[in-house]
Design a protein around this motif. Structure first.
Motif: not given
Length: 196
Positions: A137-138, A193-194, A190
């Motif tokens: 995911g990263t 990132n948001q 996440r």
């Protein structure tokens, strides 16, 4: 990350840890909570929610402590590669200690070390799976820090239950810790990132 995201992380982690600990606690003490009146079960569930919430708070303190230690380690060793080697050594020591010291402290006559290897090796395997998901995911560089957090930090947070060696408390304490730690680890990037 803004304050709204921090509050979201705090309350969702609290919720994840509380629910998971309550479910496992209810299963472990099913007979105790289901015999007698409805109030007995209700107060038992409330107690389980409270104690699981407390364990998830410990998880959150460990998470923010690790974020600080990770930054300190990167600064101290001046290289992520060297810091990763240090973390791998600490992971190996932690797994060894979980096996050997629990065996020395709690093994009864005729008991072998094999039974004390199951839980630490399962934790290591689980840590590898979660670290793989985090790295996917990263980036690849997140694998070892994620593995370190799941194995080493969870073990440190788990120490009070490990010293008692009561199977019920081992699982009751471990469940909110591991679910809260996993949630925090997998949601943080996440939220970042948001914010960006």
């Amino acid at each position: 990350m803004n304050s709204r995201k921090v509050v979201y992380l705090f309350f969702t982690t609290l919720l994840v840890g509380s629910i998971s600990g309550t479910i496992v606690g209810f299963i472990l003490e099913f007979n105790v909570y289901t015999e007698g009146s409805f109030l007995n079960m209700l107060f038992g569930i409330i107690w389980m929610i409270g104690i699981s919430a407390a364990f998830s708070l410990i998880s959150q303190m460990g998470f923010f402590a690790y974020l600080t230690v990770h930054r300190f380690g990167l600064g101290l060793f001046k290289s992520q590669k060297l810091w990763n080697y240090v973390q791998l050594i600490l992971i190996a020591f932690t797994v060894f200690d979980l096996i050997y010291f629990r065996y020395v402290a709690f093994a009864e006559t005729g008991e072998t070390i094999w039974g004390y290897m199951v839980m630490p090796l399962l934790l290591l395997f689980y840590g590898i799976v979660i670290a793989f998901i985090k790295a996917k995911g990263t980036n690849k560089g997140a694998f070892i820090p994620a593995l370190f957090f799941i194995v080493v930090v969870t073990t440190i947070e788990w120490v009070p239950a490990l010293t008692v060696n009561d199977p019920k408390w081992l699982w009751l304490y471990f469940t909110p810790l591991i679910t809260a730690n996993t949630w925090q680890l997998l949601i943080l990037h996440r939220l970042n990132n948001q914010s960006k």
